[in-house]
Design a protein around this motif. Structure first.
Motif, PDB file in Angstrom:
ATOM      1  N   ALA A  43      -8.241 -41.372  47.163  1.00 15.95           N
ATOM      2  CA  ALA A  43      -7.710 -40.365  48.084  1.00 15.95           C
ATOM      3  C   ALA A  43      -8.524 -39.073  48.012  1.00 15.95           C
ATOM      4  N   TRP A  44      -8.866 -38.628  46.803  1.00 18.89           N
ATOM      5  CA  TRP A  44      -9.607 -37.376  46.659  1.00 18.89           C
ATOM      6  C   TRP A  44     -11.068 -37.507  47.091  1.00 18.89           C
ATOM      7  N   ILE A  45     -11.671 -38.664  46.883  1.00 22.61           N
ATOM      8  CA  ILE A  45     -13.038 -38.866  47.382  1.00 22.61           C
ATOM      9  C   ILE A  45     -13.041 -38.842  48.899  1.00 22.61           C
ATOM     10  N   THR A  46     -12.060 -39.489  49.510  1.00 23.32           N
ATOM     11  CA  THR A  46     -11.942 -39.456  50.975  1.00 23.32           C
ATOM     12  C   THR A  46     -11.687 -38.039  51.459  1.00 23.32           C
ATOM     13  N   ALA A  47     -10.867 -37.289  50.720  1.00 23.97           N
ATOM     14  CA  ALA A  47     -10.612 -35.890  51.074  1.00 23.97           C
ATOM     15  C   ALA A  47     -11.898 -35.073  50.991  1.00 23.97           C
ATOM     16  N   PHE A  48     -12.687 -35.306  49.960  1.00 25.50           N
ATOM     17  CA  PHE A  48     -13.964 -34.586  49.814  1.00 25.50           C
ATOM     18  C   PHE A  48     -14.902 -34.904  50.968  1.00 25.50           C
ATOM     19  N   ILE A  49     -15.022 -36.180  51.321  1.00 26.50           N
ATOM     20  CA  ILE A  49     -15.907 -36.583  52.426  1.00 26.50           C
ATOM     21  C   ILE A  49     -15.460 -35.936  53.724  1.00 26.50           C
ATOM     22  N   SER A  50     -14.155 -35.953  53.996  1.00 26.91           N
ATOM     23  CA  SER A  50     -13.641 -35.369  55.237  1.00 26.91           C
ATOM     24  C   SER A  50     -13.827 -33.857  55.256  1.00 26.91           C
ATOM     25  N   PHE A  51     -13.534 -33.203  54.137  1.00 29.67           N
ATOM     26  CA  PHE A  51     -13.666 -31.750  54.059  1.00 29.67           C
ATOM     27  C   PHE A  51     -15.131 -31.322  54.195  1.00 29.67           C
ATOM     28  N   GLU A  52     -16.019 -32.080  53.566  1.00 29.76           N
ATOM     29  CA  GLU A  52     -17.455 -31.768  53.651  1.00 29.76           C
ATOM     30  C   GLU A  52     -17.964 -31.883  55.092  1.00 29.76           C
TER      31      GLU A  52
ATOM     32  N   PRO B 105     -26.656 -36.835  50.739  1.00 31.61           N
ATOM     33  CA  PRO B 105     -25.406 -36.642  49.987  1.00 31.61           C
ATOM     34  C   PRO B 105     -24.310 -37.614  50.392  1.00 31.61           C
ATOM     35  N   SER B 106     -24.267 -37.963  51.677  1.00 40.53           N
ATOM     36  CA  SER B 106     -23.212 -38.867  52.145  1.00 40.53           C
ATOM     37  C   SER B 106     -23.316 -40.237  51.487  1.00 40.53           C
ATOM     38  N   ASN B 107     -24.541 -40.695  51.190  1.00 39.67           N
ATOM     39  CA  ASN B 107     -24.695 -41.989  50.530  1.00 39.67           C
ATOM     40  C   ASN B 107     -24.076 -41.990  49.136  1.00 39.67           C
ATOM     41  N   ILE B 108     -24.143 -40.860  48.460  1.00 43.99           N
ATOM     42  CA  ILE B 108     -23.577 -40.762  47.106  1.00 43.99           C
ATOM     43  C   ILE B 108     -22.053 -40.859  47.160  1.00 43.99           C
ATOM     44  N   SER B 109     -21.434 -40.090  48.051  1.00 38.47           N
ATOM     45  CA  SER B 109     -19.972 -40.101  48.133  1.00 38.47           C
ATOM     46  C   SER B 109     -19.448 -41.444  48.631  1.00 38.47           C
TER      47      SER B 109
ATOM     48  N   THR C 276     -23.203 -33.177  45.230  1.00 31.23           N
ATOM     49  CA  THR C 276     -22.267 -34.249  45.575  1.00 31.23           C
ATOM     50  C   THR C 276     -22.017 -35.158  44.382  1.00 31.23           C
ATOM     51  N   PHE C 277     -23.079 -35.464  43.634  1.00 30.73           N
ATOM     52  CA  PHE C 277     -22.930 -36.303  42.440  1.00 30.73           C
ATOM     53  C   PHE C 277     -22.008 -35.634  41.419  1.00 30.73           C
ATOM     54  N   VAL C 278     -22.196 -34.334  41.203  1.00 30.59           N
ATOM     55  CA  VAL C 278     -21.342 -33.593  40.275  1.00 30.59           C
ATOM     56  C   VAL C 278     -19.895 -33.588  40.778  1.00 30.59           C
ATOM     57  N   ALA C 279     -19.713 -33.419  42.082  1.00 29.93           N
ATOM     58  CA  ALA C 279     -18.361 -33.414  42.654  1.00 29.93           C
ATOM     59  C   ALA C 279     -17.664 -34.751  42.429  1.00 29.93           C
ATOM     60  N   MET C 280     -18.406 -35.858  42.581  1.00 27.70           N
ATOM     61  CA  MET C 280     -17.817 -37.185  42.351  1.00 27.70           C
ATOM     62  C   MET C 280     -17.395 -37.344  40.893  1.00 27.70           C
TER      63      MET C 280
END
Length: 384
Positions: free
Chosen positions: A141-150, A82-86, A170-174
């Motif tokens: 900013a929101w993608i970075t927030a998602f990565i940090s929160f995850e 999942p991390s590769n997708i984000s 993760t793909f759906v979240a992006m």
């Protein structure tokens, strides 16, 4: 005889509501007008602006190259993690940001040098470049927030979250983040529209933009800018900041736990600070791979915080000061500060690839094969 700036900068001064217009003032407050007159002269404004543009173009080129390589490496690595997708989504957004800034800078540079264009450089580039860049910054900013929160959830609740954080999720979240943060930038075409106007300086008809001044549209723009221009980016920044602090604290606990285990001479005992079954203990016993990923996320988040802080300060000033905008008394200061703050994210996007290379062995291996560093080293070794 003193040179008339209106003839020196005709392309920028031809339309009075141009954000780069230098000669007219829109404030009725005489005291503010007197205060602002000493900030930046026409000459100082353009010298600073051009220096920033040249610097920005150089950084943008680096960001375009770096993020292109990052996307290529992640594609070769695959998206089973999942991390590769984000991280791929983050690299694509950083790449697009650099492209939009390159377009805006190029339009202004051509306008400054009076290069004939089939469109109004400043106005059209604002609507097609600067506006989308501002919203895409929020997407980053929101993608970075998602990565940090995850990562925070994975450390605090590893058994529960790993069932939820899947490649598909993760793909759906992006996709959702992009739809909610970047796609609304096209709403600005409700407030402004493209028109063909006669340009007396070029003696031709060129494409320009004009505002739509209906009361409903103006009210819609105000609400729209408060939500997407103020609340949304500041909220994302706050989430990244909180999650980064939590991750740093957790990494310190992990380091303390490892030190406790080493001092106990590798005996299989549970450190007293972490009772069996506690979330802290499970977080401390994360695998080296997970720990490396957390450190990588923390590094990305810290760089983002450093680069995004000036943007947040500018947003606060924009809200707090009535004349700090593209049409107010402080518009020169606003334009220059906007360009300076825009340098942060291309720098962040350029540096991220160094973090991936330093902290991810798989990324480093694929990157070296991609740019053929391993083959070059092998050939040099054979020649010796």
């Amino acid at each position: 005889m003193e040179e008339d700036n209106s003839t020196r900068y005709p392309a920028l001064n031809e339309i009075t509501d141009n954000p780069f217009h230098l000669l007219e003032n829109y404030s009725n407050d005489s005291s503010m007008l007197t205060l602002a007159s000493g900030f930046l002269s026409d000459e100082q404004f353009y010298i600073i602006h051009l220096i920033i543009i040249y610097t920005s173009q150089l950084i943008n080129i680096c960001a375009i190259i770096a993020n292109s390589l990052s996307v290529a490496v992640f594609v070769k690595l695959g998206f089973s993690e999942p991390s590769n997708i984000s991280l791929t989504a983050l690299a694509i957004c950083d790449f697009t940001l650099a492209m939009l800034l390159t377009w805006s800078n190029l339009c202004f540079w051509l306008t400054y040098h009076n290069v004939p264009l089939p469109f109004h450089g400043a106005n059209v580039s604002f609507l097609t470049g600067g506006d989308h860049w501002a919203f895409l910054s929020s997407t980053v900013a929101w993608i970075t927030a998602f990565i940090s929160f995850e990562r925070c959830l994975c450390i605090l609740f590893p058994l529960k979250v790993r069932r939820l954080i899947t490649p598909r999720g993760t793909f759906v979240a992006m996709l959702i983040i992009i739809l909610l943060t970047f796609c609304p930038s096209f709403f600005m075409y409700i407030r402004y529209k493209f028109v063909w106007e006669f340009n007396p300086y070029q003696n031709v008809t060129i494409l320009n933009t004009i505002p739509v001044n209906s009361e409903f549209v103006i009210l819609f723009e105000k609400i729209y800018l408060v939500i997407y221009g103020v609340i949304q980016p500041l909220l994302a920044f706050l989430i990244v900041l909180i999650c980064t602090v939590l991750l740093v604290v957790q990494l310190r606990k992990i380091s303390f736990w490892r030190l406790s285990v080493t001092s106990a001479k590798r005996q299989r005992v549970q450190p007293e600070e972490y009772p069996a079954g506690s979330s802290s203990a499970s977080g401390a016993r994360i695998s080296p791979k997970e720990e490396s990923l957390v450190r990588k996320v923390v590094a990305i988040a810290i760089i983002f915080i450093v680069s995004y802080t000036p943007i947040c300060i500018m947003i606060i000033c924009y809200v707090a000061l009535d004349e700090y905008n593209a049409f107010g008394v402080y518009r020169r200061l606003f334009v220059v500060s906007a360009y300076i703050t825009s340098l942060g994210q291309p720098i962040s996007g350029s540096v991220n690839i160094l973090i991936y290379y330093k902290m991810a062995s798989k990324f480093r291996s694929v990157f070296r094969r991609l740019v053929r560093l391993d083959r070059q080293e092998q050939e040099r070794h054979e020649l010796k």
